[in-house]
Motif scaffolding. Structure first.
Motif, PDB file in Angstrom:
ATOM      1  N   ALA A  18       0.082 100.715  33.140  1.00  0.00           N
ATOM      2  CA  ALA A  18       1.451 101.602  33.177  1.00  0.00           C
ATOM      3  C   ALA A  18       2.365 101.054  34.153  1.00  0.00           C
ATOM      4  N   ILE A  19       2.036 100.494  35.331  1.00  0.00           N
ATOM      5  CA  ILE A  19       3.175  99.814  36.000  1.00  0.00           C
ATOM      6  C   ILE A  19       3.625  98.409  35.665  1.00  0.00           C
ATOM      7  N   ILE A  20       2.642  97.737  35.036  1.00  0.00           N
ATOM      8  CA  ILE A  20       3.369  96.541  34.450  1.00  0.00           C
ATOM      9  C   ILE A  20       4.146  96.696  33.037  1.00  0.00           C
ATOM     10  N   SER A  21       3.607  97.679  32.454  1.00  0.00           N
ATOM     11  CA  SER A  21       4.435  98.077  31.142  1.00  0.00           C
ATOM     12  C   SER A  21       5.805  98.611  31.219  1.00  0.00           C
ATOM     13  N   TRP A  22       5.739  99.834  31.850  1.00  0.00           N
ATOM     14  CA  TRP A  22       6.698 100.673  32.026  1.00  0.00           C
ATOM     15  C   TRP A  22       7.511 100.587  33.230  1.00  0.00           C
ATOM     16  N   GLY A  23       6.897  99.736  34.347  1.00  0.00           N
ATOM     17  CA  GLY A  23       7.753  99.660  35.603  1.00  0.00           C
ATOM     18  C   GLY A  23       8.457  98.186  35.535  1.00  0.00           C
ATOM     19  N   PHE A  24       7.773  97.264  34.737  1.00  0.00           N
ATOM     20  CA  PHE A  24       8.777  95.866  34.781  1.00  0.00           C
ATOM     21  C   PHE A  24       8.637  95.357  33.332  1.00  0.00           C
ATOM     22  N   LEU A  25       7.733  95.340  32.338  1.00  0.00           N
ATOM     23  CA  LEU A  25       7.970  94.809  31.109  1.00  0.00           C
ATOM     24  C   LEU A  25       8.988  95.495  30.383  1.00  0.00           C
ATOM     25  N   TRP A  26       8.909  96.733  29.867  1.00  0.00           N
ATOM     26  CA  TRP A  26       9.691  97.412  29.054  1.00  0.00           C
ATOM     27  C   TRP A  26      11.176  97.549  29.552  1.00  0.00           C
ATOM     28  N   PRO A  27      11.229  97.842  30.836  1.00  0.00           N
ATOM     29  CA  PRO A  27      12.599  97.697  31.427  1.00  0.00           C
ATOM     30  C   PRO A  27      13.380  96.352  31.157  1.00  0.00           C
ATOM     31  N   PHE A  28      12.675  95.278  31.355  1.00  0.00           N
ATOM     32  CA  PHE A  28      13.115  93.979  31.342  1.00  0.00           C
ATOM     33  C   PHE A  28      13.527  93.633  29.696  1.00  0.00           C
ATOM     34  N   VAL A  29      12.488  93.899  28.872  1.00  0.00           N
ATOM     35  CA  VAL A  29      13.174  93.915  27.449  1.00  0.00           C
ATOM     36  C   VAL A  29      14.196  94.706  27.001  1.00  0.00           C
ATOM     37  N   SER A  30      14.236  95.960  27.433  1.00  0.00           N
ATOM     38  CA  SER A  30      15.465  96.819  27.262  1.00  0.00           C
ATOM     39  C   SER A  30      16.759  96.212  27.719  1.00  0.00           C
ATOM     40  N   ARG A  31      16.691  95.491  28.795  1.00  0.00           N
ATOM     41  CA  ARG A  31      17.940  94.903  29.287  1.00  0.00           C
ATOM     42  C   ARG A  31      18.375  93.724  28.204  1.00  0.00           C
ATOM     43  N   HIS A  32      17.725  93.389  27.243  1.00  0.00           N
ATOM     44  CA  HIS A  32      17.989  92.293  26.352  1.00  0.00           C
ATOM     45  C   HIS A  32      18.494  92.805  25.000  1.00  0.00           C
ATOM     46  N   ALA A  33      18.510  94.320  25.037  1.00  0.00           N
ATOM     47  CA  ALA A  33      18.840  94.975  23.870  1.00  0.00           C
ATOM     48  C   ALA A  33      20.538  94.354  23.338  1.00  0.00           C
ATOM     49  N   GLY A  34      20.469  94.008  22.072  1.00  0.00           N
ATOM     50  CA  GLY A  34      21.600  93.772  21.902  1.00  0.00           C
ATOM     51  C   GLY A  34      21.585  91.995  21.472  1.00  0.00           C
ATOM     52  N   ASP A  35      20.435  91.543  22.284  1.00  0.00           N
ATOM     53  CA  ASP A  35      20.290  90.148  22.187  1.00  0.00           C
ATOM     54  C   ASP A  35      18.848  89.804  21.285  1.00  0.00           C
ATOM     55  N   TRP A  36      17.901  90.273  22.038  1.00  0.00           N
ATOM     56  CA  TRP A  36      16.514  90.118  21.509  1.00  0.00           C
ATOM     57  C   TRP A  36      16.343  91.243  20.238  1.00  0.00           C
ATOM     58  N   TYR A  37      17.221  92.223  20.176  1.00  0.00           N
ATOM     59  CA  TYR A  37      17.074  93.354  19.176  1.00  0.00           C
ATOM     60  C   TYR A  37      18.060  94.085  18.982  1.00  0.00           C
ATOM     61  N   PRO A  38      18.572  94.726  17.842  1.00  0.00           N
ATOM     62  CA  PRO A  38      19.859  95.443  17.886  1.00  0.00           C
ATOM     63  C   PRO A  38      19.605  96.616  18.632  1.00  0.00           C
ATOM     64  N   ALA A  39      20.940  97.017  19.407  1.00  0.00           N
ATOM     65  CA  ALA A  39      20.816  97.812  20.418  1.00  0.00           C
ATOM     66  C   ALA A  39      20.832  99.500  19.918  1.00  0.00           C
ATOM     67  N   ASP A  40      21.280  99.390  18.594  1.00  0.00           N
ATOM     68  CA  ASP A  40      21.700 101.041  18.015  1.00  0.00           C
ATOM     69  C   ASP A  40      20.258 101.454  17.254  1.00  0.00           C
ATOM     70  N   LEU A  41      19.239 100.824  17.522  1.00  0.00           N
ATOM     71  CA  LEU A  41      17.867 101.314  16.567  1.00  0.00           C
ATOM     72  C   LEU A  41      17.262 102.507  17.265  1.00  0.00           C
ATOM     73  N   GLY A  42      16.518 103.097  16.386  1.00  0.00           N
ATOM     74  CA  GLY A  42      15.726 104.380  16.803  1.00  0.00           C
ATOM     75  C   GLY A  42      14.866 104.214  17.587  1.00  0.00           C
ATOM     76  N   ALA A  43      14.152 105.260  18.374  1.00  0.00           N
ATOM     77  CA  ALA A  43      12.966 105.032  19.240  1.00  0.00           C
ATOM     78  C   ALA A  43      11.571 104.388  18.323  1.00  0.00           C
TER      79      ALA A  43
END
Length: 582
Positions: A192-217
């Motif tokens: 949980a710490i690795i994924s939701w503490g570091f990995l997913w926040p890191f990936v989310s910061r690249h929304a608009g670059d790595w993937y479209p920012a306006d997509l559904g959950a």
């Protein structure tokens, strides 16, 4: 004593029959992939939606749904029968729900005069009542929808709550934390710490670059795609490593099972001064569990025969899913069933829907635009049925082992329960389908997963190239990490390997969220402190406390479901948000 064993065996078999019958309501796809095929879902997505074709429509029908459930639901029962000793005795997987069920059954048939047993039953009843009434109390504040009540309590602050780090007051997962070994609970929290503490926040910061920012959950082209496929990579890396290891050891020892402490993924239980008594009890359980053997040839021939029938039948129900694709799914299904059963034994999470998404995505891409949607959704159903029923069977084998029930009778009970479910589940769905407007946005039964699964199938047609940027690289990395960590656990000394996390347990929060990891860690902290204060008392009563918490919460689902059927909603929505001055 003989009459007691008969009662235990009958109770365990009844539990197995009823549980597997009703589990088909959950895994039968009546709220997900089957509804995804109907005309209503096709129109809700939009007739002009790219890849959404009118030809890829199959409306629900009672006869074909019964036929489909019959030809796919039995194979999982035969897929892992030869590995039941490995899973239950050698690996000593806890299967928390199965353990809790066994404790509850044993409490009904305890030999009179046993002081400890009487106290354990009293303890179980007390915590079952506490758990039941607490779940009832929580219901009054849960409101309408999924964002109210104690289940969404931002106990660690609103910032962490957004990343699913919160304690949701779940008796079930606290009980799982009390039953599961400390290394499993700590592995879940680390994941949980690795994924939701570091990995997913890191990936989310690249929304608009790595993937479209306006997509559904729940869009595979966005963050959801990373969550699903990275979790799958960890699961497959761990599961396939252990499966290959089992095959290699079995072949090396020419089918003779020997004591191999270093090969087990969970450290051995520590025994106290009552060692001899516990060993005698364990020996008796082992003898009863292994007495009624289910021959390998029977399991293998049953699987092959049912696979042949299914391979010939499914293309008749779903023409786009050709026979050779069905055959391929049955070749790889046992490996996935092992991975799911292993993970369920560690964490109590049955991730059948995750494996179903694997089948959906792969087979939709193989078939392509000409029928790929229907083929992918049907393959999803095949995978979900096999891996889920295999995990349920192992869960019941664990219950049977702890209640001194015949493994053969448990297997027969599963067959009976599955046959009942293949009739009851489609009939139940058909009653709702005929009486209510299932799947409509204005209906009480909106079936949101129907749209999600159909959009997944449409995405699958376009192939892995449509996944977000760097998703495949992350998947390969975490698959390699899972294999490397397992190898490290095997080659390091026991005093070191017992502290190395288990990748399978780490993978679950990658997909589910961190909240249940907090609950399980609370349970393991309670047990850890309890063991330090009074180890004997903790060993005697922790199982009863955990079983009471799990069973009480589970029993509450019955009145909760009845209230839902009669459309009686909770009167209060307890919601948390930032203050106006923030």
């Amino acid at each position: 004593m003989a009459s007691l064993l008969v009662f235990l065996d009958a109770s365990s078999n009844f539990c197995a029959v009823t549980k597997v019958g009703f589990s088909l309501l959950r895994i039968g796809g009546f709220g997900s992939y089957m509804l995804s095929m109907d005309e209503k879902t096709y129109k809700l997505i939009g007739e002009d939606y790219p890849g959404n074709r009118a030809e890829d429509v199959k409306n629900p029908g009672l006869l074909w749904m019964m036929g489909f459930t019959f030809v796919v639901s039995f194979l999982g029962l035969f897929s892992l029968v030869p590995l039941r000793k490995v899973m239950v005795l050698d690996y000593k997987l806890t299967y928390p729900s199965g353990t809790a069920t066994a404790m509850l059954i044993n409490s009904f048939h305890t030999s009179s005069g046993a002081e400890l047993a009487r106290k354990q039953v009293s303890c179980l009843g007390k915590y079952l009542s506490i758990s039941f009434f607490w779940s009832c109390f929580k219901w009054f504040f849960s409101g309408v929808g999924g964002s109210c009540g104690f289940d969404n309590f931002p106990s660690l602050g609103l910032a962490l709550y957004k990343n699913t780090f919160y304690f949701d007051f779940s008796p079930t997962y606290i009980g799982c934390g009390l039953i599961c070994p400390h290394i499993v609970n700590c592995s879940v929290l680390l994941g949980a710490i690795i994924s939701w503490g570091f990995l997913w926040p890191f990936v989310s910061r690249h929304a608009g670059d790595w993937y479209p920012a306006d997509l559904g959950a729940n869009d595979f082209k966005g963050l959801y795609g990373y969550k699903v496929f990275v979790a799958i990579s960890l699961i497959l890396g761990d599961g396939l490593y252990n499966l290959i290891k089992i095959i290699a050891i079995t072949f090396k020892e020419t089918c003779k099972i020997s004591t191999r402490q270093k090969d087990l993924p969970i450290f051995k239980e520590v025994l106290d001064s009552d060692t001899s008594k516990r060993l005698l009890e364990e020996k008796k359980r082992d003898e009863v569990f292994l007495k009624d053997r289910i021959p390998f040839w029977f399991a293998a021939s049953g699987y092959v025969g049912l696979a042949a029938i299914s391979t010939a039948t499914i293309p008749i129900i779903f023409p786009p899913l050709k026979w050779y694709l069905v055959l391929c799914s049955y070749i790889i299904a046992p490996a996935l069933a092992f991975c799911n059963s292993y993970g369920t034994g560690l964490t109590d999470w049955n991730l059948a829907s995750t494996y179903g998404k694997i089948g959906l995505f792969i087979f939709a891409s193989l078939v392509g635009s000409n029928g790929g949607v229907i083929a992918g959704l049907a393959a999803c159903g095949v995978m979900m049925s096999i891996v889920s029923t295999a995990a349920d069977l192992m869960q019941d084998f664990k219950t049977g082992y702890l209640t001194l029930s015949s493994a053969r009778s448990m297997f027969v009970s599963q067959l009976v329960g599955t046959a009942m479910g293949c009739v009851i589940a489609p009939l139940t769905f058909w009653l709702y389908w005929s009486a209510f407007d299932i799947g409509s946005p204005d209906s009480p039964y909106k079936a949101p997963y129907a749209i999600i699964y159909r959009e997944m199938a449409i995405l699958g047609i376009q192939g892995f190239s449509e996944l977000p940027k760097h998703c495949l690289e992350l998947c390969l990395f975490f698959f390699a990490v899972a294999v490397a960590v397992n190898f490290l656990r095997d080659v390091t000394p026991k005093r070191v390997s017992q502290f190395i996390p288990i990748p399978m347990a780490m993978s679950v929060p990658f997909y589910i969220g961190a909240y249940f990891a907090i609950d399980m860690f609370v349970g393991t902290v309670i047990l850890f402190v309890w063991e330090r204060l009074n180890r004997k008392e903790a060993e005697d009563y922790s199982g009863a406390v955990a079983s009471g918490l799990i069973c009480g919460d589970g029993i509450w689902t019955i009145p909760s479901a009845i209230l839902s059927i009669f459309r009686i909603n909770p009167p209060i929505c307890m919601y948390f948000g930032p203050s106006s001055g923030s």
